[in-house]
Write a protein that holds these residues in place. Structure first.
Motif, mmCIF file in Angstrom:
data_model
loop_
_atom_site.group_PDB
_atom_site.id
_atom_site.type_symbol
_atom_site.label_atom_id
_atom_site.label_comp_id
_atom_site.label_asym_id
_atom_site.label_seq_id
_atom_site.Cartn_x
_atom_site.Cartn_y
_atom_site.Cartn_z
ATOM 1 N N SER A 166 0.829 -1.217 0.000
ATOM 2 C CA SER A 166 0.000 0.000 0.000
ATOM 3 C C SER A 166 0.858 1.259 0.000
ATOM 4 O O SER A 166 0.420 2.317 -0.436
ATOM 5 C CB SER A 166 -0.925 0.000 1.230
ATOM 6 O OG SER A 166 -0.172 0.150 2.425
ATOM 7 N N LEU A 167 2.111 1.140 0.515
ATOM 8 C CA LEU A 167 3.004 2.303 0.529
ATOM 9 C C LEU A 167 3.763 2.448 -0.788
ATOM 10 O O LEU A 167 4.329 3.506 -1.056
ATOM 11 C CB LEU A 167 4.028 2.169 1.670
ATOM 12 C CG LEU A 167 3.472 2.137 3.097
ATOM 13 C CD1 LEU A 167 4.613 1.973 4.074
ATOM 14 C CD2 LEU A 167 2.682 3.403 3.416
ATOM 15 N N MET A 168 3.777 1.414 -1.600
ATOM 16 C CA MET A 168 4.603 1.426 -2.811
ATOM 17 C C MET A 168 3.964 2.268 -3.907
ATOM 18 O O MET A 168 2.743 2.302 -4.066
ATOM 19 C CB MET A 168 4.806 -0.004 -3.310
ATOM 20 C CG MET A 168 5.845 -0.137 -4.427
ATOM 21 S SD MET A 168 6.165 -1.879 -4.823
ATOM 22 C CE MET A 168 7.055 -2.375 -3.351
ATOM 23 N N HIS A 169 4.784 2.957 -4.666
ATOM 24 C CA HIS A 169 4.318 3.759 -5.791
ATOM 25 C C HIS A 169 3.567 2.853 -6.781
ATOM 26 O O HIS A 169 4.025 1.738 -7.067
ATOM 27 C CB HIS A 169 5.521 4.417 -6.484
ATOM 28 C CG HIS A 169 5.127 5.487 -7.473
ATOM 29 N ND1 HIS A 169 4.610 5.197 -8.709
ATOM 30 C CD2 HIS A 169 5.176 6.841 -7.383
ATOM 31 C CE1 HIS A 169 4.360 6.318 -9.365
ATOM 32 N NE2 HIS A 169 4.714 7.343 -8.572
ATOM 33 N N PRO A 170 2.424 3.296 -7.325
ATOM 34 C CA PRO A 170 1.634 2.435 -8.223
ATOM 35 C C PRO A 170 2.442 1.891 -9.397
ATOM 36 O O PRO A 170 2.262 0.747 -9.797
ATOM 37 C CB PRO A 170 0.505 3.366 -8.695
ATOM 38 C CG PRO A 170 0.379 4.384 -7.605
ATOM 39 C CD PRO A 170 1.753 4.586 -7.050
ATOM 40 N N ASP A 171 3.352 2.707 -9.964
ATOM 41 C CA ASP A 171 4.143 2.218 -11.103
ATOM 42 C C ASP A 171 5.077 1.097 -10.679
ATOM 43 O O ASP A 171 5.285 0.128 -11.410
ATOM 44 C CB ASP A 171 4.968 3.365 -11.708
ATOM 45 C CG ASP A 171 4.083 4.418 -12.369
ATOM 46 O OD1 ASP A 171 2.900 4.110 -12.615
ATOM 47 O OD2 ASP A 171 4.571 5.527 -12.624
ATOM 48 N N ASP A 172 5.683 1.224 -9.484
ATOM 49 C CA ASP A 172 6.618 0.201 -9.014
ATOM 50 C C ASP A 172 5.881 -1.055 -8.564
ATOM 51 O O ASP A 172 6.451 -2.155 -8.572
ATOM 52 C CB ASP A 172 7.463 0.749 -7.857
ATOM 53 C CG ASP A 172 8.313 1.935 -8.305
ATOM 54 O OD1 ASP A 172 8.570 2.028 -9.525
ATOM 55 O OD2 ASP A 172 8.695 2.754 -7.458
ATOM 56 N N ARG A 173 4.617 -0.881 -8.129
ATOM 57 C CA ARG A 173 3.847 -2.032 -7.669
ATOM 58 C C ARG A 173 3.603 -3.045 -8.792
ATOM 59 O O ARG A 173 3.373 -4.217 -8.547
ATOM 60 C CB ARG A 173 2.502 -1.541 -7.118
ATOM 61 C CG ARG A 173 1.829 -2.512 -6.142
ATOM 62 C CD ARG A 173 0.528 -1.905 -5.620
ATOM 63 N NE ARG A 173 0.760 -0.641 -4.958
ATOM 64 C CZ ARG A 173 -0.163 0.323 -4.872
ATOM 65 N NH1 ARG A 173 -1.357 0.144 -5.377
ATOM 66 N NH2 ARG A 173 0.126 1.464 -4.261
ATOM 67 N N LEU A 174 3.720 -2.572 -10.058
ATOM 68 C CA LEU A 174 3.467 -3.451 -11.186
ATOM 69 C C LEU A 174 4.603 -4.446 -11.409
ATOM 70 O O LEU A 174 4.406 -5.492 -12.019
ATOM 71 C CB LEU A 174 3.273 -2.602 -12.462
ATOM 72 C CG LEU A 174 2.080 -1.630 -12.442
ATOM 73 C CD1 LEU A 174 2.086 -0.785 -13.703
ATOM 74 C CD2 LEU A 174 0.768 -2.408 -12.328
ATOM 75 N N TRP A 175 5.812 -4.096 -10.940
ATOM 76 C CA TRP A 175 6.956 -4.977 -11.233
ATOM 77 C C TRP A 175 7.757 -5.405 -10.013
ATOM 78 O O TRP A 175 8.288 -6.522 -9.966
ATOM 79 C CB TRP A 175 7.906 -4.291 -12.217
ATOM 80 C CG TRP A 175 8.560 -3.058 -11.650
ATOM 81 C CD1 TRP A 175 8.109 -1.788 -11.712
ATOM 82 C CD2 TRP A 175 9.784 -2.989 -10.896
ATOM 83 N NE1 TRP A 175 8.951 -0.938 -11.080
ATOM 84 C CE2 TRP A 175 10.005 -1.644 -10.558
ATOM 85 C CE3 TRP A 175 10.706 -3.946 -10.489
ATOM 86 C CZ2 TRP A 175 11.100 -1.230 -9.822
ATOM 87 C CZ3 TRP A 175 11.803 -3.539 -9.755
ATOM 88 C CH2 TRP A 175 12.001 -2.182 -9.432
ATOM 89 N N ALA A 176 7.885 -4.512 -9.003
ATOM 90 C CA ALA A 176 8.827 -4.775 -7.912
ATOM 91 C C ALA A 176 8.479 -6.033 -7.104
ATOM 92 O O ALA A 176 9.365 -6.861 -6.837
ATOM 93 C CB ALA A 176 8.931 -3.557 -6.999
ATOM 94 N N PRO A 177 7.207 -6.233 -6.639
ATOM 95 C CA PRO A 177 6.924 -7.433 -5.849
ATOM 96 C C PRO A 177 7.244 -8.734 -6.594
ATOM 97 O O PRO A 177 7.830 -9.654 -6.036
ATOM 98 C CB PRO A 177 5.422 -7.301 -5.545
ATOM 99 C CG PRO A 177 5.132 -5.841 -5.637
ATOM 100 C CD PRO A 177 6.019 -5.341 -6.717
ATOM 101 N N LYS A 178 6.869 -8.775 -7.863
ATOM 102 C CA LYS A 178 7.143 -10.005 -8.633
ATOM 103 C C LYS A 178 8.640 -10.202 -8.810
ATOM 104 O O LYS A 178 9.147 -11.317 -8.683
ATOM 105 C CB LYS A 178 6.457 -9.919 -10.004
ATOM 106 C CG LYS A 178 6.619 -11.203 -10.826
ATOM 107 C CD LYS A 178 5.893 -11.088 -12.152
ATOM 108 C CE LYS A 178 5.960 -12.426 -12.911
ATOM 109 N NZ LYS A 178 7.336 -12.838 -13.161
ATOM 110 N N ALA A 179 9.364 -9.119 -9.105
ATOM 111 C CA ALA A 179 10.813 -9.234 -9.267
ATOM 112 C C ALA A 179 11.462 -9.732 -7.987
ATOM 113 O O ALA A 179 12.371 -10.565 -8.015
ATOM 114 C CB ALA A 179 11.407 -7.889 -9.679
ATOM 115 N N ALA A 180 10.991 -9.221 -6.827
ATOM 116 C CA ALA A 180 11.566 -9.648 -5.544
ATOM 117 C C ALA A 180 11.344 -11.150 -5.327
ATOM 118 O O ALA A 180 12.264 -11.890 -4.983
ATOM 119 C CB ALA A 180 10.955 -8.838 -4.407
#
Length: 1012
Positions: A178-192
């Protein structure tokens, strides 16, 4: 255990152990006990109180409790040694009993764990220091439980984002998301998650929302610290570091770093310093180490080291090219090979920059770096090879799909054909392209209901349908009935949703016909058997007597008057089948019992060869010896003939497909001689198939390609499958370019030859060569144009200087009449205008050839624009135009050439004045925006059509005024301005809402990080 055995056990124990009697006298001790306490065996018989007079009362109580029957132990106990040190011991005290069951004393087992305690204490202190360091740092610590999907953050994490710290509170991972920027939410969790699963750690940068609503850049590092038995990550720990300031600084310095990339690269790679006039060169130690040398080995030949070690095939080209690029562009970036000490060649990325110039503008000295890119080059080569292999595999799979002997097709959810292979199209009787996008009723109207029923069932989610039999009429066989089996399966997308379905179809008409023949034959055999037409035999193995019926004689062609013996039976067997029958018979007599198979016989009466099937059984006596055999035999010649007919039909169909193929098919034997070509292959080379048979592959190859052909033939013998270009010569002498897909043919491990699929792409090759010639011609014309413009500018300079000198002399003549002086004033303006045009032409030529050099320094754009304003104010007043400037309060510093920057803004102001009518305005605004100095020149002039916005920056482009005439000038001012801005690392763009609505020209220059 007896007391003596216990004593022996204690003495031989590998751990510290001691045995005492009830008065606490030593009875037995282990070597380890003595060594740990620096004692010897003289203590045997002495009491513990004599050995250790200062025994603590606590231990006296423990001894008594153990002697009373209690077992006592301590996992760790602290002892202070008399000399002041401390020891930690793990011990156990238990009673031992005599043979009568009475307690005879006690046994103590002890282990010195002092070293372990020291390690634990050191670890505790280390962890305390680590926690203190973490608390003192600016990094937020977190722990992620992947099974529970919860995360615990440290107090620093909350403070980093401006929130109230919450210690040891678990949050759902949704809190972090919920704190993550919407643009980063599209890739960062999956990449992690992908990184944690695949390599066990990650390092990512993304944005998190702070308490004030702003987003902060976070560098997140993580590592898996626990995995399940299946290898799945279940717990990870990591840190969050606020890198917002570093990120901004990085973006602010990006352009500056690009200017200094040579210096940055040089810090990690080999440095060189080259004097182009003398040829002398100096190198850093890293330069030599890169090639396996020490600097001391190369000092004597350092001057020409790099030239001497260039690959012979590249030496002349690289030296010439590097000199030319340094002279024309001032820098270069080249890749070449240098010979290392071990004789191998390393790939080098060489970057060079001229740092000193002669008065004639030639580079005198250059410095640069060498980077070893051998690994990268090898990786690129492996990647290219892998891409080639994947492409080949794709082609092989496509070929398998298209040439599969069964029908294959794919449908969308509306049961429209998406894909179909050659076999299924052949079964249906229409070309593959005629199916795509059409429905089943359009292709197979008579069979559509039953076919669509299966497809809809699979699309509805039912289980795949396998080997369903159906029949009907097709376009390939109108008026006839064909028999098929089909199998249907769903096709899923990445989300698991059914997107369509596929079908596998096999034409079993021939099999059905064969089955019909077999059934009819079977019926006849059953009828024959019922009429006693099956041959029956019965053989007494003990007496050798044999019985056969009349049908058996009829089958074998033996008359009724002739006695039948085993030898006669063997004589009737076909020679080719005799050995296999005898082996089967041997197995049956050895205990197998069954006699069954097919074989050929030669009838006695007419010598005709017939196929017979036989089935029998061997019977054994109680002693295990065979004593009788009997069975039946029947003629299966009609069945074999039917199978032969079916096989011939199949082969005929195969050869029809080969002969109808649109690609050339070529089969070579082990000596590369032609054993088969299809008509298409012969047509490609202009021969008949008969003319090509028996001839060597090299007979058809282009003369220049014969060596390549021999190498490719060697590759085939090594088992290599590949697709490559090849050039042949037709029978009429014309060249033909082909794409060959070649595969070796082996019989076991023996090379038998090669099979090639050949495709003609001569026309495409010719088109590519013609296109390359056209491009070269256009480049030549463009170079001639640049040379002409440069020559024209230089040729105009001399007469223009003479005319200006004459005008200056005339202006100094005080006796010149007033009417001539007015003309002289107009002439001077025209001379000045022509001089500007000539200088613009020369600048454009220099830019085209890369010869413009910037004398850069830190410049205040604000001051430079103020100086330009004075000159242009007078010109605007003469034309009746209002010029105004709005300059920022602070200094606007850029790193540039003051002369060229003045030229840029003067050209833009001249352009605004030229296209603005009397009474109009020209307004200039200079300000700082982020990391750029931005200058906007806005006029109320004639404007620019939207389709001409980019066109106006092209050389010699002109906009017509209101009268439809081109304006004064040659149209290179804006082109020159754009190129000069780009040389400064900036950008220029134009905006206009259309004709009559004015124009905006925006110049962006990077702010200088240097001080004035």
């Amino acid at each position: 255990m007896h007391t003596s055995e216990l004593c022996q056990f204690i003495e031989q124990a590998p751990v510290a152990a001691a045995m005492f009697d009830r008065e606490m006298r030593y009875v037995a001790v282990s070597e380890r006990w003595l060594a740990d306490r620096n004692l010897d065996k003289s203590i045997i018989g002495r009491t513990v109180y004599e050995v250790y007079p200062d025994v603590d009362a606590k231990f006296r109580d423990l001894y008594n409790r153990a002697l009373a029957g209690e077992t006592i132990s301590r996992s760790e106990d602290r002892f202070e040694i008399p000399h002041g040190s401390v020891e930690w011991v793990r011990w156990e005290m238990r009673p031992w009993r005599e043979s009568r069951g009475e307690i005879g004393g006690l046994v103590i087992f002890a282990e010195d764990i002092t070293e372990r305690k020291r390690i634990e204490e050191a670890l505790r202190r280390s962890e305390e220091r680590y926690r203190e360091a973490i608390e003192a740092s600016n990094e937020g610590i977190w722990e992620w439980d992947l099974l529970a999907n919860t995360v615990v953050f440290s107090a620093t994490f909350y403070r980093m984002l401006g929130y109230e710290p919450l210690n040891n509170i678990s949050h759902s991972t949704e809190f972090g998301l919920s704190l993550m920027h919407p643009d980063d939410r599209l890739w960062a969790p999956k990449a992690a998650l992908d990184c944690l699963w695949s390599i066990g750690h990650y390092q990512l940068e993304f944005r998190l929302r702070a308490n004030d609503g702003a987003y902060r850049w976070i560098l997140s590092r993580a590592k898996v610290v626990a995995r399940s038995e299946a290898g799945a990550p279940i717990r990870a720990v990591g840190t969050h570091t606020d890198v917002t300031d570093e990120r901004r600084a990085k973006e602010a310095l990006q352009r500056s770093e690009e200017r200094f990339r040579f210096a940055i690269d040089a810090t990690n790679d080999g440095l060189w310093d080259w004097w182009l006039i003398t040829g002398r060169a100096d190198y850093s130690p890293a330069y030599f180490r890169m090639l396996g040398y020490e600097q001391s080995e190369c000092e004597a030949k350092a001057a020409s080291f790099w030239i001497d070690h260039l690959h012979p095939n590249e030496r002349e080209r690289i030296v010439t090219l590097s000199r030319r690029l340094l002279n024309s562009h001032g820098h270069y970036e080249l890749e070449f090979r240098l010979r290392a000490k071990d004789g191998s060649y390393k790939w080098i990325l060489s970057r060079g920059k001229a740092v000193e110039w002669s008065k004639t503008g030639e580079a005198v000295r250059a410095v640069g770096t060498h980077t070893d890119i051998t690994d990268r080059k090898n990786a690129e080569q492996r990647l290219l090879q892998r891409e080639s292999e994947l492409r080949q595999k794709h082609e092989e799979l496509e070929a398998l799909y298209q040439n599969a002997p069964i029908g294959l097709a794919a449908f969308d959810r509306q049961l429209r054909y998406l894909r179909i292979n050659q076999r299924l199209a052949q079964i249906g009787g229409l070309p593959p392209d005629a199916h795509i996008g059409r429905t089943i009723p359009e292709i197979l109207p008579s069979m559509a209901p039953i076919i669509e029923e299966a497809g809809r069932a699979v699309l509805a989610g039912q289980s795949p349908i396998k080997n369903r039999e159906l029949s009907g009429e097709t376009f390939a066989h109108p008026g006839g009935r064909r028999y098929f089996t089909d199998s249907w399966y769903p096709i899923f997308d990445d989300q698991g949703t059914i997107q369509g379905c596929g079908v596998v179809v096999d034409d079993i008409t021939q099999r059905k016909e064969t089955e019909l023949i077999l059934r009819q034959t079977s019926e006849r055999l059953e009828l024959a058997q019922s009429a006693a037409l099956i041959g029956i035999w019965d053989w007494d193995l003990l007496t050798g007597e044999a019985f056969v019926n009349d049908q058996w004689r009829s089958i074998y062609g033996i008359s009724e008057s002739k006695a039948v013996s085993y030898e006669e039976f063997l004589a009737r067997l076909h020679p080719a089948d005799r050995e296999s029958f005898l082996n089967m018979e041997k197995r049956a007599f050895a205990g197998g019992g069954a006699i069954e198979g097919e074989m050929r016989i030669v009838r006695e009466e007419d010598g005709e060869t017939r196929w017979v099937a036989h089935k029998g059984r061997v019977f054994f006596a109680s002693n295990g010896q065979p004593n009788r055999a009997m069975g039946a035999v029947w003629d299966i010649t009609p069945l074999k003939q039917a199978q032969a007919v079916a096989l011939q039909r199949s082969e005929d169909r195969y050869w029809r497909m080969i002969n109808a193929a649109q690609e050339g098919i070529w089969l070579l034997d082990g000596e590369a001689k032609t054993t088969f070509v299809n008509p298409k292959m012969a047509q490609l080379l202009g021969y008949t198939t008969e003319e090509m048979l028996g001839r060597h592959l090299l007979d058809f190859a282009d003369e220049e390609w014969r060596r390549i052909a021999q190498e490719k033939l060697i590759d085939r013998t090594g088992g290599i499958v590949e697709t490559h270009d090849f050039k042949f010569r037709r029978k009429d002498g014309a060249e033909i370019w082909t794409l060959m897909s070649c595969a070796p043919v082996f019989d076991g491990d023996t090379y038998q030859g090669a099979l090639a699929m050949v495709l003609d792409f001569t026309e495409r090759r010719r088109f590519e060569e013609e296109r390359a010639r056209h491009i070269e011609e256009l480049n030549r014309i463009d170079r001639q144009k640049d040379e002409f413009i440069a020559t024209l500018g230089h040729e105009l300079r001399t007469p223009l200087a003479s005319i200006k000198l004459a005008a200056d002399l005339m202006a100094g003549d005080l006796a010149l009449p007033e009417r001539h002086r007015a003309r002289l004033t107009r002439m001077e303006r025209q001379i000045q205008h022509l001089n500007v045009i000539v200088e613009d032409v020369l600048d454009a030529s220099r830019l085209a050839s890369g010869k413009i050099r910037l004398n850069q320094e830190v410049i205040d754009i604000k001051k430079l624009l103020a100086q330009i304003e004075d000159f242009h104010q007078s010109r605007c007043k003469q034309k009746g135009i209002r010029l105004s400037m709005d300059l920022a309060d602070q200094a606007l510093l850029v790193y540039g050439d003051s002369v060229r920057l003045t030229q840029i803004f003067s050209n833009l102001l001249d352009n605004a004045e030229k296209f603005t009518h009397q009474g109009g305005t020209v307004h200039l605004v200079a300000s700082q925006q982020m990391d750029d100095v931005v200058v906007v020149i806005r006029d109320t002039g004639i404007g620019i059509p939207s389709e001409r916005i980019e066109w106006i920056f092209q050389p010699f482009s002109q906009i017509q005024d209101d009268s439809g005439r081109a304006t004064k000038g040659i149209g290179i001012g804006l082109s020159l301005a754009r190129k000069l801005v780009e040389l400064h690392g900036g950008h220029i763009e134009a905006h206009s809402e259309g004709l009559g609505k004015g124009s905006d020209f925006v110049v962006r220059l990077p702010i200088s990080s240097r001080t004035a």
